[in-house]
Motif scaffolding. Structure first.
Motif, short mmCIF file in Angstrom:
data_model
loop_
_atom_site.label_atom_id
_atom_site.label_comp_id
_atom_site.label_asym_id
_atom_site.label_seq_id
_atom_site.Cartn_x
_atom_site.Cartn_y
_atom_site.Cartn_z
N ILE A 1 0.86 -1.18 0.00
CA ILE A 1 0.00 0.00 0.00
C ILE A 1 0.90 1.23 0.00
N GLN A 2 0.66 2.16 -0.90
CA GLN A 2 1.53 3.32 -1.08
C GLN A 2 1.29 4.44 -0.07
N GLU A 3 0.02 4.68 0.28
CA GLU A 3 -0.25 5.79 1.19
C GLU A 3 0.22 5.47 2.59
N LYS A 4 0.48 6.50 3.36
CA LYS A 4 0.95 6.34 4.73
C LYS A 4 -0.22 5.94 5.62
N LEU A 5 -0.06 4.80 6.32
CA LEU A 5 -1.10 4.30 7.20
C LEU A 5 -0.50 3.96 8.56
N VAL A 6 -1.37 3.96 9.55
CA VAL A 6 -0.97 3.54 10.89
C VAL A 6 -1.74 2.26 11.19
N PHE A 7 -1.01 1.19 11.49
CA PHE A 7 -1.61 -0.08 11.84
C PHE A 7 -1.43 -0.31 13.34
N VAL A 8 -2.52 -0.67 14.00
CA VAL A 8 -2.46 -0.95 15.44
C VAL A 8 -2.85 -2.40 15.65
N PHE A 9 -1.93 -3.15 16.25
CA PHE A 9 -2.17 -4.56 16.55
C PHE A 9 -2.25 -4.70 18.06
N ASP A 10 -3.44 -4.94 18.57
CA ASP A 10 -3.63 -5.09 20.01
C ASP A 10 -3.46 -6.56 20.39
N GLU A 11 -2.92 -6.78 21.58
CA GLU A 11 -2.63 -8.13 22.09
C GLU A 11 -1.79 -8.90 21.07
N PHE A 12 -0.78 -8.22 20.58
CA PHE A 12 0.10 -8.74 19.53
C PHE A 12 0.71 -10.09 19.88
N GLN A 13 1.00 -10.30 21.15
CA GLN A 13 1.63 -11.56 21.55
C GLN A 13 0.74 -12.76 21.23
N ASN A 14 -0.56 -12.55 21.07
CA ASN A 14 -1.48 -13.66 20.78
C ASN A 14 -1.56 -14.01 19.30
N PHE A 15 -0.95 -13.22 18.44
CA PHE A 15 -1.04 -13.50 17.00
C PHE A 15 -0.44 -14.86 16.66
N SER A 16 0.52 -15.32 17.42
CA SER A 16 1.14 -16.61 17.12
C SER A 16 0.16 -17.77 17.32
N ARG A 17 -0.91 -17.52 18.08
CA ARG A 17 -1.94 -18.56 18.23
C ARG A 17 -2.71 -18.77 16.93
N VAL A 18 -2.87 -17.69 16.18
CA VAL A 18 -3.57 -17.75 14.90
C VAL A 18 -2.67 -18.41 13.86
N ASN A 19 -1.41 -17.98 13.84
CA ASN A 19 -0.45 -18.52 12.89
C ASN A 19 0.93 -18.52 13.55
N PRO A 20 1.43 -19.68 13.94
CA PRO A 20 2.71 -19.75 14.65
C PRO A 20 3.89 -19.18 13.86
N GLU A 21 3.75 -19.06 12.54
CA GLU A 21 4.83 -18.53 11.71
C GLU A 21 4.72 -17.03 11.47
N LEU A 22 3.70 -16.40 12.05
CA LEU A 22 3.43 -15.00 11.74
C LEU A 22 4.61 -14.08 12.05
N PHE A 23 5.26 -14.26 13.19
CA PHE A 23 6.35 -13.36 13.56
C PHE A 23 7.53 -13.50 12.59
N SER A 24 7.82 -14.70 12.15
CA SER A 24 8.89 -14.91 11.17
C SER A 24 8.52 -14.29 9.82
N LYS A 25 7.26 -14.46 9.43
CA LYS A 25 6.81 -13.86 8.17
C LYS A 25 6.87 -12.34 8.26
N PHE A 26 6.41 -11.80 9.39
CA PHE A 26 6.43 -10.34 9.57
C PHE A 26 7.87 -9.84 9.50
N GLN A 27 8.80 -10.57 10.09
CA GLN A 27 10.21 -10.19 10.05
C GLN A 27 10.71 -10.12 8.61
N ARG A 28 10.38 -11.14 7.84
CA ARG A 28 10.83 -11.18 6.45
C ARG A 28 10.29 -9.99 5.66
#
Length: 167
Positions: A6-33
Motif C-alpha cells: 500500500i503506497q499511502e501512509k497508514l498507521v496499523f495498530v495490533f492489540d494483544e500482539f503476543q497472541n497473534f502466534s496462536r492464529v499462525n505460529p509462523e506470523l512473527f517470522s513472516k512479519f520479520q521477512r
C-alpha cells in the motif's frame, strides 16, 4: 504481506500482539521477512500493543526471536495511580473513596480490571473481587495465566509457593 504494498501512509495498530502466534505460529517470522524487505520503502507506522510485558519484551528484545531489533521505540505503560483509578471508577459507578481504596488495593491500577469493577456499579470491594476472580467467565484464569505468560517455564516456582502454604 499486502500491507507493505500500500503506497499511502497508514498507521496499523495490533492489540494483544503476543497472541497473534496462536492464529499462525509462523506470523512473527513472516512479519520479520516482510519488514526486512519492505519497511524502508514503506511510510507505514506499526503500533504493537500487548498486555503481557514479559512476552512482549521477549518478542522484541529476545536475541533469538524473529522481531529482535526491529522495534523503533518501546514503551512500558505504567499502571494507573489511585487518583486515576478513583476517577475511572467514579465515571462508571457511584463509589465512595473507602470502597475505591479497597478496590485499588486488590486490583492495583490495571485499567482492564478497573473497568470491569466499575461495571458492577455500587458493589462492595469484596463482592467485586468475587465476581472478577472467583466466578466463571471473568478473570478466573488470570491468576494462572499471567505467571505462565510472564515467566514461561519458570512459572512453576511461583506456583510452588502458594501450594507449599496449603500443606
Amino acid at each position: 504481506m499486502l500491507i507493505f504494498k500500500i503506497q499511502e501512509k497508514l498507521v496499523f495498530v495490533f492489540d494483544e500482539f503476543q497472541n497473534f502466534s496462536r492464529v499462525n505460529p509462523e506470523l512473527f517470522s513472516k512479519f520479520q521477512r516482510y519488514w526486512d524487505e519492505g519497511h524502508r520503502d514503506s511510510k507505514h507506522m506499526f503500533l504493537v500493543i500487548g498486555s503481557y510485558v514479559g512476552l512482549m519484551k521477549k518478542l522484541f528484545q529476545g536475541s533469538k526471536e524473529p522481531l529482535f531489533g526491529r522495534a523503533t521505540m518501546l514503551f512500558n505503560i505504567k499502571y494507573f495511580t489511585f487518583e486515576n483509578s478513583f476517577e475511572l471508577l467514579r465515571d462508571y459507578s457511584e463509589i465512595n473513596i473507602e470502597e475505591a481504596l479497597k478496590v485499588y488495593f486488590m486490583l492495583g491500577g490495571v485499567p482492564k480490571y478497573l473497568l470491569l469493577a466499575g461495571e458492577f456499579g455500587r458493589a462492595d470491594a469484596f463482592r467485586t473481587f468475587e465476581r472478577l476472580f472467583l466466578e466463571p467467565g471473568m478473570l478466573l484464569e488470570e491468576g494462572k495465566n499471567i505467571p505462565v505468560l510472564e515467566f514461561g517455564s519458570e512459572h512453576k516456582a511461583y506456583f510452588s509457593i502458594p501450594q507449599s502454604l496449603r500443606q
